[in-house]
Write an enzyme that holds these catalytic residues in place. Structure first.
Site, short mmCIF file in Angstrom:
data_model
loop_
_atom_site.label_atom_id
_atom_site.label_comp_id
_atom_site.label_asym_id
_atom_site.label_seq_id
_atom_site.Cartn_x
_atom_site.Cartn_y
_atom_site.Cartn_z
N GLU A 143 -12.20 11.36 8.50
CA GLU A 143 -13.37 10.49 8.50
C GLU A 143 -13.34 9.67 7.22
O GLU A 143 -13.28 10.22 6.12
CB GLU A 143 -14.67 11.30 8.56
CG GLU A 143 -15.90 10.39 8.65
CD GLU A 143 -17.21 11.16 8.65
OE1 GLU A 143 -18.21 10.61 9.16
OE2 GLU A 143 -17.25 12.31 8.12
N GLU B 198 -14.59 9.81 0.79
CA GLU B 198 -15.83 9.16 0.38
C GLU B 198 -15.67 8.66 -1.06
O GLU B 198 -15.14 9.38 -1.92
CB GLU B 198 -17.01 10.14 0.46
CG GLU B 198 -18.33 9.63 -0.09
CD GLU B 198 -18.82 8.36 0.59
OE1 GLU B 198 -19.15 7.40 -0.14
OE2 GLU B 198 -18.88 8.34 1.84
N ASN C 35 -11.10 5.67 -2.12
CA ASN C 35 -11.39 4.47 -1.36
C ASN C 35 -10.40 4.32 -0.22
O ASN C 35 -9.23 4.68 -0.34
CB ASN C 35 -11.30 3.25 -2.29
CG ASN C 35 -11.84 2.00 -1.67
OD1 ASN C 35 -11.21 1.40 -0.80
ND2 ASN C 35 -13.03 1.58 -2.10
N ASP D 30 -20.25 0.32 6.10
CA ASP D 30 -20.90 -0.88 5.60
C ASP D 30 -20.53 -2.07 6.49
O ASP D 30 -19.36 -2.37 6.67
CB ASP D 30 -20.44 -1.15 4.16
CG ASP D 30 -21.31 -2.17 3.44
OD1 ASP D 30 -21.84 -3.08 4.12
OD2 ASP D 30 -21.44 -2.08 2.22
N THR E 38 -24.61 11.83 12.53
CA THR E 38 -24.69 11.77 11.07
C THR E 38 -26.16 11.78 10.64
O THR E 38 -27.06 11.65 11.48
CB THR E 38 -24.02 10.50 10.52
OG1 THR E 38 -24.85 9.38 10.82
CG2 THR E 38 -22.63 10.29 11.11
N GLU E 39 -26.40 11.91 9.32
CA GLU E 39 -27.77 11.84 8.82
C GLU E 39 -28.43 10.50 9.16
O GLU E 39 -29.56 10.47 9.63
CB GLU E 39 -27.78 12.06 7.30
CG GLU E 39 -27.51 13.48 6.84
CD GLU E 39 -26.03 13.76 6.62
OE1 GLU E 39 -25.70 14.82 6.07
OE2 GLU E 39 -25.19 12.91 7.03
N GLU F 148 -27.62 8.45 11.51
CA GLU F 148 -27.74 8.32 12.96
C GLU F 148 -29.00 8.98 13.47
O GLU F 148 -29.70 8.44 14.35
CB GLU F 148 -26.50 8.94 13.61
CG GLU F 148 -26.35 8.68 15.08
CD GLU F 148 -24.99 9.16 15.58
OE1 GLU F 148 -24.70 8.97 16.76
OE2 GLU F 148 -24.21 9.72 14.77
#
Length: 215
Positions: free
Chosen positions: A44, A69, A96, A118, A194-195, A197
């Site tokens: 992910e 992340e 990244n 993003d 996800t949070e 979502e």
């Protein structure tokens, strides 16, 4: 809102040596060795606070997960979730997406998740979108044949852009496209959220989703 940088956060992330990978380049082409098995690897990119990836790891012990992340104040929360669940099949990278070819080898990844990344709404920033064809070319290099990319977003413009980018790329085939994933309430159980979502669902926002397979 910009998260305030806390100098101790990075130290906490890397103190969990069984979960965080401080030097991911050292494991390029050897991730199965790090996990200690030959299970498929899913990744992910933009893992956020980690609800999605840690639930998947808990549900699928025979799949290995790499979570990338770049925001350390966010990643530390994901690492804490994995530690609390005592997961053995997940590793976190503070980094990244632009550097992924430095630590992932050809054919090393079976599936990529891009969740609520993003949208970079301004046209001049289109190349920064993680579904721009430059990124699709990068993913192509690390995905196995018949490997797939799963995208979810609440942003209609990003979704339309992504559909076009995948459609115009000769190496991907689109399928399972949804313009309102949770119109069918059964999908609330089928797909891990996800949070972000979960908040969007409460607000009644449509969730857009697609899968693209490397052919």
């Amino acid at each position: 809102m910009r998260l305030r940088r806390k100098p101790w956060v990075k130290d906490e992330i890397f103190q969990y040596t069984s979960y965080s990978v401080k030097e991911p380049r050292e494991w390029k082409g050897k991730w199965n060795e790090l996990f200690g098995n030959s299970h498929p690897i899913h990744a992910e990119f933009g893992t956020g606070r980690g609800r999605f990836i840690t639930i998947l790891a808990e549900q699928n012990p025979h799949i290995n997960y790499i979570a990338l992340e770049q925001k350390q104040e966010v990643l530390v929360q994901a690492v804490r979730k994995a530690v609390a669940l005592e997961l053995k099949n997940i590793r976190f990278i503070l980094g990244n997406v632009n550097s992924l070819l430095e630590f992932l080898s050809p054919n090393e990844i079976e599936r990529i998740y891009l969740n609520f990344v993003d949208p970079w709404p301004k046209k001049r920033h289109a190349k920064r979108r993680l579904t721009h064809h430059n990124y699709l070319n990068m993913y192509q290099q690390i995905l196995q044949k018949n490997g797939s990319i799963h995208l979810k977003t609440d942003n209609e413009i990003l979704f339309e852009f992504s559909l076009n980018e995948f459609s115009n790329h000769p190496s991907y085939q689109l399928h399972d496209i949804s313009l309102n994933l949770y119109r069918n309430e059964e999908n609330l159980e089928k797909y891990v959220q996800t949070e972000y979502e979960m908040k969007f669902i409460e607000q009644g926002k449509p969730i857009y989703r697609l899968e693209a397979t490397l052919i």
